[in-house]
Design a protein around this motif. Structure first.
Motif, PDB file in Angstrom:
ATOM      1  N   ASP A  36      24.987  22.183  59.499  1.00  0.00           N
ATOM      2  CA  ASP A  36      25.913  21.043  59.487  1.00  0.00           C
ATOM      3  C   ASP A  36      27.310  21.425  59.952  1.00  0.00           C
ATOM      4  N   ARG A  37      27.603  22.722  60.021  1.00  0.00           N
ATOM      5  CA  ARG A  37      28.878  23.190  60.560  1.00  0.00           C
ATOM      6  C   ARG A  37      28.753  23.551  62.042  1.00  0.00           C
TER       7      ARG A  37
ATOM      8  N   LYS B 165      21.595  19.591  55.657  1.00  0.00           N
ATOM      9  CA  LYS B 165      21.455  19.608  54.202  1.00  0.00           C
ATOM     10  C   LYS B 165      20.156  18.926  53.780  1.00  0.00           C
TER      11      LYS B 165
ATOM     12  N   ARG C  80      24.428  13.921  45.616  1.00  0.00           N
ATOM     13  CA  ARG C  80      24.682  14.703  46.818  1.00  0.00           C
ATOM     14  C   ARG C  80      24.508  13.881  48.087  1.00  0.00           C
TER      15      ARG C  80
ATOM     16  N   HIS D 224      24.639  14.891  58.025  1.00  0.00           N
ATOM     17  CA  HIS D 224      24.236  15.872  57.011  1.00  0.00           C
ATOM     18  C   HIS D 224      22.754  16.195  57.122  1.00  0.00           C
TER      19      HIS D 224
ATOM     20  N   ILE E 132      19.641  26.274  51.148  1.00  0.00           N
ATOM     21  CA  ILE E 132      20.973  25.712  50.894  1.00  0.00           C
ATOM     22  C   ILE E 132      21.999  26.296  51.864  1.00  0.00           C
TER      23      ILE E 132
ATOM     24  N   LYS F 273      23.987  24.302  55.230  1.00  0.00           N
ATOM     25  CA  LYS F 273      25.436  24.235  55.436  1.00  0.00           C
ATOM     26  C   LYS F 273      25.823  24.792  56.809  1.00  0.00           C
TER      27      LYS F 273
END
Length: 404
Positions: A282-283, A148, A13, A145, A275, A279
């Motif tokens: 990171d968006r 994450k 990952r 990232h 989790i 995400k």
């Protein structure tokens, strides 16, 4: 072995940063072991003191003084980290926590002297470690990232926090709290092992210079961090005491297992939300996540006013996990971004730690006031009501990364 375990889980990952992933694995392994040690031993400190016939005001004064001390020595911790690096500083921190655990385990024999010794060693160790961890994670994280990576770290922390109090509770029930402290001391020693590998890679011999520090960019997040410190005390120390005193008043030694189980039951929520939130961050939606987390967390504090049964305590813990994870992960991402762009990474993170400790101290003082002037169940209810408003300050952090 422990480092290899983390490496195998996360390697695929994190392929984008394969060359330096050894540093990430070292940090994950070291932090997991330290958290296990803390929550096996010191996680029960307030309950242990209360069950040892120390009153609530004394316990909160004890914590208020510890947090005041942490705020005072944080600049020295920053100087040490800058001088010898995070790996060696963390090693020192882990070793300092061992006499803290041994001191608390000798409470029956040495009384107040043991409490003072525990407070000194725990305060110094905790402050040095917090600065080390923030500086090291800020340095080695991947900026693209980071959400994450914060999520993965949160998962490992929550799983460890889930297992550790249960183990510590059963050890305390079967062998006594003193043995629990000794087991925690051994884990602290092992927690230093992964850092020997990374010591040669860690930055050291840096200088801390206040000149040019971007106060305008950093001040809002520093002030907001004080509310996070307040929340930590309200959610852990104060809520734990509330559960012991009013939800399980006749539990006896079983209370250590009960407290451990209550703090462990939310692990599934922690894994899923970590989790998902990683995400979202990171968006570039971390700003919205922070606001939702802060608002939800305030409602959680309000809901504590109405809790009177074990089922209610479980429900609050589950909702609290989802809310605080959103708040904390989004805040950490914004905090690490400022550390990156400020040009004063260590100084900024030291200031963050100072404000965190001052906020935690304020939370302790507030409960003392509520206990002296109101007392009993109503004192706790007023406290949680005020905490709901205090936590809203976290939302005032103006992180540059969330204004893009």
């Amino acid at each position: 072995m422990i480092k290899s375990f983390f490496y195998k889980i996360l390697e695929r990952r994190h392929f984008w940063r394969y060359a330096t992933f050894g540093e990430v694995a070292d940090l994950y392994a070291s932090r997991t072991l330290r958290i296990a040690a803390v929550h096996i031993g010191a996680g029960f400190t307030s309950v242990y003191l209360y069950k040892s016939n120390y009153d609530l005001v004394f316990i909160m004064i004890f914590w208020a003084l510890i947090y005041l001390g942490k705020a005072i020595i944080a600049p020295l911790a920053g100087v040490i980290v800058a001088k010898i690096g995070t790996a060696r500083s963390t090693l020192i921190s882990n070793l300092l926590y061992i006499p803290a655990m041994l001191s608390l385990s000798s409470l029956d024999r040495f009384g107040f002297v043991a409490i003072v010794s525990f407070a000194i060693f725990m305060g110094v160790s905790g402050t040095l470690y917090e600065v080390c961890y923030f500086v090291e994670f800020s340095r080695i994280k991947n900026p693209i990232h980071a959400g994450k990576e914060i999520g993965f770290m949160n998962i490992f922390e929550k799983v460890t926090i889930t297992i550790s109090p249960v183990i510590g509770g059963f050890i305390a029930l079967a062998f006594g709290m003193q043995v629990t402290m000794l087991v925690a001391s051994v884990l602290f020693a092992f927690a230093a092992v992964p850092l020997f590998r990374s010591a040669s890679r860690t930055e050291s011999k840096q200088r801390i210079n206040i000149r040019g520090f971007p106060w305008r960019m950093a001040i809002a997040s520093m002030f907001a961090r004080s509310a996070e410190g307040f929340d930590i005390v309200a959610t852990s120390i104060v809520w734990g005491l509330f559960v012991v005193i009013f939800i399980f008043p006749n539990a006896g030694k079983d209370v250590y297992v009960i407290i451990g189980a209550l703090s462990s039951i939310t692990v599934v929520v922690a894994i899923i939300t970590s989790i998902l939130y990683g995400k979202i961050i990171d968006r570039d939606k971390g700003g919205n996540l922070l606001k939702i987390g802060v608002g939800s967390n305030a409602l959680v504090h309000i809901s504590r006013i109405f809790v009177s049964t074990p089922a209610g305590a479980v429900g609050v813990n589950i909702v609290n996990e989802a809310a605080t994870t959103a708040q904390n992960m989004a805040f950490l991402r914004g905090m690490f971004d400022i550390a990156d762009i400020s040009g004063h990474r260590i100084l900024y993170l030291v200031c963050i730690d100072i404000m965190n400790s001052l906020g935690a101290m304020t939370a302790c003082l507030l409960l003392i006031v509520c206990e002296i002037f109101i007392g009993g169940l109503d004192g706790f209810r007023i406290y949680f009501f005020l905490a709901a408003f205090a936590i809203l300050i976290v939302g005032t952090a103006r992180f540059p990364i969330y204004r893009k």
